[in-house]
Scaffold this motif. Structure first.
Motif, short mmCIF file in Angstrom:
data_model
loop_
_atom_site.label_atom_id
_atom_site.label_comp_id
_atom_site.label_asym_id
_atom_site.label_seq_id
_atom_site.Cartn_x
_atom_site.Cartn_y
_atom_site.Cartn_z
N LEU A 33 -7.23 -7.37 -5.47
CA LEU A 33 -6.49 -6.88 -4.55
C LEU A 33 -5.66 -5.76 -4.79
O LEU A 33 -5.65 -5.23 -3.78
CB LEU A 33 -5.30 -8.57 -3.17
N HIS A 34 -5.43 -6.12 -6.04
CA HIS A 34 -4.19 -5.06 -6.03
C HIS A 34 -3.64 -5.16 -7.74
O HIS A 34 -4.47 -5.87 -8.58
CB HIS A 34 -3.16 -4.91 -5.96
N GLY A 35 -3.87 -4.45 -8.52
CA GLY A 35 -2.78 -4.21 -9.72
C GLY A 35 -4.08 -3.57 -10.85
O GLY A 35 -5.35 -3.36 -9.82
N ARG A 36 -3.85 -3.55 -11.91
CA ARG A 36 -4.67 -2.56 -12.88
C ARG A 36 -5.92 -3.87 -13.73
O ARG A 36 -6.78 -3.94 -13.64
CB ARG A 36 -4.55 -2.07 -14.02
N VAL A 37 -5.20 -5.38 -13.93
CA VAL A 37 -5.81 -6.64 -14.71
C VAL A 37 -5.26 -7.64 -13.89
O VAL A 37 -4.14 -7.49 -13.65
CB VAL A 37 -5.65 -5.49 -16.03
#
Length: 334
Positions: free
Chosen positions: A166-170
């Protein structure tokens, strides 16, 4: 020699352009009805406390004096301290820059790999159902709002299907930073798990950024190919009996890409602007999200720092595009 003259000419305009950009953003940001001193002091601060903070931050001085002091600080390599994070602005920007560059570079690569072949096909199949369909898709790609498209992607692929994050880099912690690019750092550390996770997190934001970029590349490539197909040298090569595929990919495409390469430099600036919205939607910890939080907290130093680095990157990329354009067609070099 012509390339050197081109580079020197562009660099001569670097400082005046940056100063003009900073001046516009500085005065606009200082006339909006927001007081960063009140943000620092807190909700329960007294007017005396807010006035003391304003004096400490130099906000009680006339705008032209504040701007002059800011330029002097920038010339000394000091971007000031962020009200939002409490750290030097330069450190905040450098720590977030790789995340934005990774997103923008991936979007440009995807847009180019998809847009250039589609533009060529659209031109070669001019006025067919395929050409009309691609033109409708490109117009739609330019018309769709990035934040709306990003939310739709999240709702469908992340929340309904559950196939993308859904979101973020990892998930969790990223690889130990070397370059700041999670994909490259994961390759360096030979960690395929983090590499795949980072690539999965990039799918939706890269798709969101690449959609309008792809549409632009398709349109300019199509126009360039159509123009090149009507040129005398192409008619000559065709009359000499060269295979159509050879004429298109060796002679037509090289001249047709001149306008496309120029647009890629402009697209990079659009990606920086679009990253502000996209990073906010996907909670991507880059320059865009930092800029949004800085604007909401009236963090003048952070906003100015973002403007400075974004403007500098835009100028440098356009310089590289001019050099590349001269390499593709030396007649374009002035």
């Amino acid at each position: 020699m012509k390339t050197l003259v081109l580079v020197l000419g562009r660099l001569a305009w670097f400082v005046p352009t940056i100063i003009g950009l900073l001046a516009i953003v500085f005065f606009i940001s200082h006339v909006i009805p927001a007081d960063p001193a009140a943000f620092v002091a807190g909700e329960n601060a007294t007017p005396e406390t807010i006035a003391a903070i304003r004096e400490k931050l130099g906000l009680d001085k006339p705008l032209h004096i504040q701007f002059w002091h800011y330029l002097v600080s920038i010339a000394q390599g000091d971007m000031g301290r962020s009200i939002y994070t409490g750290r030097p602005v330069a450190e905040d920007l450098l720590s977030r820059l790789p995340a934005t560059l990774e997103l923008a570079i991936a979007a440009i690569i995807v847009a180019s790999l998809i847009g250039i072949p589609l533009g060529v096909v659209s031109a070669l199949r001019r006025n067919t159902w395929l050409d009309h369909g691609l033109r409708v898709v490109t117009i739609a790609g330019l018309a769709i709002a990035s934040f709306w498209f990003a939310i739709l992607l999240q709702l469908f692929f992340s929340m309904r299907l559950g196939v993308t994050p859904l979101h973020g880099r990892v998930e969790g912690w990223g690889p130990e930073p070397i370059t700041g690019f999670y994909t490259i750092d994961a390759i360096i550390w030979q960690d395929p798990e983090i590499l795949l996770d980072a690539l999965r997190h990039m799918i939706l934001p890269v798709t969101t950024l690449a959609l309008p970029a792809t549409a632009t590349i398709v349109r300019f490539t199509r126009a360039g190919v159509l123009n090149a197909l009507q040129s005398n040298y192409v008619l000559y090569e065709t009359a000499m009996g060269y295979p159509r595929r050879l004429v298109v990919w060796k002679y037509v495409l090289r001249n047709a890409l001149i306008g496309t390469v120029t647009q890629i430099g402009l697209i990079f600036g659009l990606l920086l602007a679009g990253a502000v919205v996209v990073e906010a939607v996907f909670d991507w910890p880059g320059l865009g999200l930092f800029a949004v939080n800085s604007i909401l907290s009236s963090d003048y130093n952070a906003v100015m720092g973002f403007t400075l680095i974004a403007g500098a990157m835009f100028i440098v990329v356009n310089l590289l595009v001019d050099i590349l354009q001269g390499m593709i067609d030396p007649r374009e070099t002035r």
